[in-house]
Design an enzyme around this catalytic site. Structure first.
Site, PDB file in Angstrom:
ATOM      1  N   SER A 115       0.821  -1.213   0.000  1.00  0.00           N
ATOM      2  CA  SER A 115       0.000   0.000   0.000  1.00  0.00           C
ATOM      3  C   SER A 115       0.852   1.259   0.000  1.00  0.00           C
ATOM      4  O   SER A 115       2.006   1.258   0.427  1.00  0.00           O
ATOM      5  CB  SER A 115      -0.906   0.023   1.234  1.00  0.00           C
TER       6      SER A 115
HETATM    7  N1  SAH Z   1      -0.149  -5.452   4.292  1.00  0.00           N
HETATM    8  C1  SAH Z   1       0.467  -5.721   3.024  1.00  0.00           C
HETATM    9  C2  SAH Z   1      -0.488  -5.439   1.876  1.00  0.00           C
HETATM   10  C3  SAH Z   1      -0.486  -6.567   0.924  1.00  0.00           C
HETATM   11  S1  SAH Z   1      -1.760  -6.595  -0.290  1.00  0.00           S
HETATM   12  C4  SAH Z   1       1.785  -4.967   2.875  1.00  0.00           C
HETATM   13  O1  SAH Z   1       2.118  -4.157   3.763  1.00  0.00           O
HETATM   14  O2  SAH Z   1       2.507  -5.191   1.915  1.00  0.00           O
HETATM   15  C5  SAH Z   1      -2.921  -7.682   0.446  1.00  0.00           C
HETATM   16  C6  SAH Z   1      -2.483  -9.074   0.732  1.00  0.00           C
HETATM   17  O3  SAH Z   1      -3.617  -9.787   1.267  1.00  0.00           O
HETATM   18  C7  SAH Z   1      -2.015  -9.900  -0.463  1.00  0.00           C
HETATM   19  O4  SAH Z   1      -0.726 -10.363  -0.225  1.00  0.00           O
HETATM   20  C8  SAH Z   1      -3.017 -11.040  -0.535  1.00  0.00           C
HETATM   21  O5  SAH Z   1      -2.456 -12.269  -0.950  1.00  0.00           O
HETATM   22  C9  SAH Z   1      -3.507 -11.127   0.893  1.00  0.00           C
HETATM   23  N2  SAH Z   1      -4.777 -11.800   1.098  1.00  0.00           N
HETATM   24  C10 SAH Z   1      -5.917 -11.723   0.355  1.00  0.00           C
HETATM   25  N3  SAH Z   1      -6.881 -12.495   0.881  1.00  0.00           N
HETATM   26  C11 SAH Z   1      -6.345 -13.081   1.992  1.00  0.00           C
HETATM   27  C12 SAH Z   1      -6.845 -13.994   2.963  1.00  0.00           C
HETATM   28  N4  SAH Z   1      -8.092 -14.489   2.913  1.00  0.00           N
HETATM   29  N5  SAH Z   1      -6.023 -14.382   3.963  1.00  0.00           N
HETATM   30  C13 SAH Z   1      -4.744 -13.923   4.035  1.00  0.00           C
HETATM   31  N6  SAH Z   1      -4.222 -13.060   3.137  1.00  0.00           N
HETATM   32  C14 SAH Z   1      -5.009 -12.653   2.135  1.00  0.00           C
END
Ligand code: SAH
Length: 218
Positions: A66
């Site tokens: 993000s």
């Molecule tokens: N907090 C992260 C943002 C990553 S984007 C950062 O600082 O980089 C969102 C992430 O959520 C992705 O990696 C995606 O694979 C994950 N995601 C989506 N659905 C999910 C679920 N049900 N359980 C765990 N992770 C999930």
């Protein structure tokens, strides 16, 4: 290299001033965390020079890290105390978890894409974040064994608020998550107390999909 370290430290300071402080986030604990965590290490080498820009970046597997301000805004919404235990759904690059780990006692973070989790774990080890616990799983069902949590942060867009996660929130607990369709969401902040659940809309945002049992289909 030393030169790079200084370069990135300067970029971090600029990011804090121009993207975070100037937009109203002044909590010294949050600002200190953003000055410290080396965001450039959470992206691929080719993107390192863009890591401190005012935008999200790809991290592989069609996922994104993000925009710094969004990470700061969600962190602020959690109103963290240094003794809090926080659950994060969506480890991704691990950057948000590292920011949280600077501020609070312990961070539990869940990721459903194995390769991303492996990379993030490597960074947590390298940067000595011993207070981050990770799990490879569908985070929409939460982490029952470690619940209740003082705060829960979902970093992927949900079609609706997953009830199970609300159940895993302690009395007095806060939760922040994007809720909406696949193209745009609202950042929702929830506060749980004896009177029930209190909802605040923090405004529009755009996240990748939360995929899982209580999220979107694959
Ligand atoms: N907090 C992260 C943002 C990553 S984007 C950062 O600082 O980089 C969102 C992430 O959520 C992705 O990696 C995606 O694979 C994950 N995601 C989506 N659905 C999910 C679920 N049900 N359980 C765990 N992770 C999930």
């Amino acid at each position: 290299m030393m030169k790079d370290l200084i370069k990135y430290e300067r970029q971090r300071e600029k990011m804090v001033e121009k993207q975070i402080k100037s937009r109203g986030i002044t909590d010294p604990k949050i600002l200190a965390a953003f000055r410290k965590v080396p965001r450039h290490l959470f992206v691929s080498e080719a993107l390192m020079d863009q890591a401190y820009g005012d935008f999200p970046l790809p991290i592989g597997e069609q996922q994104t890290i993000s925009q710094p301000f969004i990470v700061a805004e969600m962190t602020r919404a959690l109103q963290l105390d240094k003794d809090d235990r926080v659950l994060e759904i969506g480890t991704g690059s691990g950057y948000q978890a590292a920011i949280l780990a600077e501020i609070t006692f312990r961070v539990y973070t869940i990721e459903r894409i194995h390769s991303l989790l492996i990379k993030a774990r490597g960074l947590f080890d390298k940067l000595c974040y011993h207070n981050i616990v990770t799990k490879y799983s569908d985070g929409t069902t939460g982490w029952t064994d470690e619940s209740p949590f003082d705060a829960i942060i979902v970093t992927a867009g949900a079609p609706e608020i997953p009830e199970v996660l609300v159940d895993q929130l302690a009395m007095g607990g806060r939760m922040v998550l994007p809720v909406g369709d696949q193209y745009s969401q609202n950042l929702i902040m929830l506060y749980k107390n004896e009177d029930g659940l209190h909802k605040t809309n923090l405004g529009g945002c755009r996240f990748v999909k939360l995929v899982g049992e209580h999220g979107w289909d694959q």
